[in-house]
Design an enzyme around this catalytic site. Structure first.
Site, PDB file in Angstrom:
ATOM      1  CG  HIS A  11     -10.795  13.905   4.615  1.00 47.76           C
ATOM      2  ND1 HIS A  11     -10.439  12.584   4.694  1.00 47.76           N
ATOM      3  CD2 HIS A  11      -9.979  14.570   5.473  1.00 47.76           C
ATOM      4  CE1 HIS A  11      -9.452  12.457   5.572  1.00 47.76           C
ATOM      5  NE2 HIS A  11      -9.161  13.638   6.049  1.00 47.76           N
TER       6      HIS A  11
HETATM    7  C1  BDR Z   1     -13.539  14.609   8.132  1.00 42.65           C
HETATM    8  O1  BDR Z   1     -13.343  15.171   9.420  1.00 42.65           O
HETATM    9  C2  BDR Z   1     -13.012  16.526   9.319  1.00 42.65           C
HETATM   10  O2  BDR Z   1     -11.918  16.819  10.126  1.00 42.65           O
HETATM   11  C3  BDR Z   1     -12.799  16.830   7.869  1.00 42.65           C
HETATM   12  O3  BDR Z   1     -13.271  18.129   7.551  1.00 42.65           O
HETATM   13  C4  BDR Z   1     -13.585  15.773   7.154  1.00 42.65           C
HETATM   14  O4  BDR Z   1     -14.928  16.164   6.949  1.00 42.65           O
HETATM   15  C5  BDR Z   1     -12.459  13.582   7.862  1.00 42.65           C
HETATM   16  O5  BDR Z   1     -12.492  12.578   8.812  1.00 42.65           O
END
Ligand code: BDR
Ligand code: CA
Length: 313
Positions: A243
């Site tokens: 992500h």
């Molecule tokens: C986001 O949530 C976190 O767990 C990850 O680091 C990312 O920023 C994805 O939904």
């Protein structure tokens, strides 16, 4: 051209770690003025520790790391140890950081930096819940028009949600903060799940990190090995979505991405859909566009960039 000045606001997290490494490996394009940490994937003491471990791994122990808010604006903190493990950076054995945390609060650092630097020259890169950024905007509204751009990871339209059926984690943890940011009037680029779910850590991509034979390459491979078990089970996909590095990749190579300028509103009331990003992708309302919402990415180009940069560390 002078490197672009950025502040990374983060809750590391293995994918946050890869995003920070990508930024610190790219000094020609990006000047990391500071890293501000927030409570999110794990509580604040751990995100503050993890950010420093990552800076040292990148060989940049002089990076300024500031601790910020330890809870959302109005709600109890929700964390994600089920994805990231107890430390937030589970996977490899990690050393304790030697570098110090700055004494200034992250929110003060954000406010002072935006006031001190020329207007329109500082980009905010939030890759965790938006509490620190919203708190800075609440306390110092004069900084909002001084922001060059906010490039954030959060939300979803087609993929809808990951922490609830309708909400993405970063927005869900602090929806009131997200609402303040989306209404701030600053130029916003959003990396939602719709795009991050297309950059998957497939086996050959992870092997490329392992084959570097460097400490950074090994760590990235071991972090993604750990982190992907959750997403593989959940989505049945061939790897985990990276992500947060999408935010930094956008700053380095925007041509890898495409999206639409649309209106995005945040649901803050409904118990059922709390934290949903109501994204007008099909432009069916007359609400004014407030964000560039990214929808697609050249995933091979993304991993070529990431691999080339991590190899530099
Ligand atoms: C986001 O949530 C976190 O767990 C990850 O680091 C990312 O920023 C994805 O939904
Ligand atoms: Ca994150």
């Amino acid at each position: 051209m002078a490197p672009r000045k950025i502040i990374i606001d983060t809750d590391p997290g293995q994918d946050d770690a890869v995003a920070i490494l990508l930024a610190l490996a790219s000094p020609e394009e990006l000047e990391v003025l500071g890293i501000t940490v927030v409570a999110g994937n794990v509580p604040l003491p751990l995100t503050a520790k993890n950010a420093r471990i990552i800076c040292e791994l990148a060989g940049k122990p002089d990076t300024l790391v500031f601790a910020g808010c330890d809870a959302p604006l109005k709600r109890k903190l929700v964390t994600a140890e089920h994805v990231h493990g107890k430390t937030g950076l589970d996977g490899p054995q990690l050393p304790s950081p030697k570098m110090a945390l700055q004494s200034k609060h992250a929110v003060d650092f954000i406010i002072e930096t935006l006031r001190d630097e020329a207007p329109g020259t500082v980009t905010l890169c939030p890759i965790g819940p938006l509490t620190n950024i919203a708190e800075a905007f609440l306390r110092a509204p004069d900084i909002m028009p001084r922001v060059q751009e906010i490039v954030l990871m959060g939300g979803a339209y087609f993929e809808v949600g990951n922490i609830t059926p309708t909400a993405e984690f970063n927005i869900y943890v602090d929806p009131e903060a997200a609402e303040i940011v989306f209404k701030s009037g600053a130029p916003i680029t959003v990396m939602p799940l719709d795009v991050t779910h297309k950059v998957l850590t497939t086996q050959p991509r992870v092997q490329a990190f392992r084959d570097m034979g460097t400490e950074a390459g090994r760590m990235v491979a071991e972090w993604t090995d750990f982190f992907e078990r959750f997403d593989k089970e959940k989505y049945g996909s061939g790897g985990a979505p990276l992500h947060d590095p999408c935010v930094i990749a956008w700053l380095l190579q925007p041509a890898l991405f495409s999206g639409r300028k649309i209106n995005v509103e945040i649901e803050t009331n409904s118990a059922l859909t709390l934290g949903m990003t109501v994204a007008d992708w099909w432009r069916v309302t007359d609400r004014a566009a407030n964000a560039l919402f990214i929808g697609d990415v050249d995933a091979n180009g993304f991993f070529a960039l990431l691999t080339e940069r991590i190899r530099r560390l």
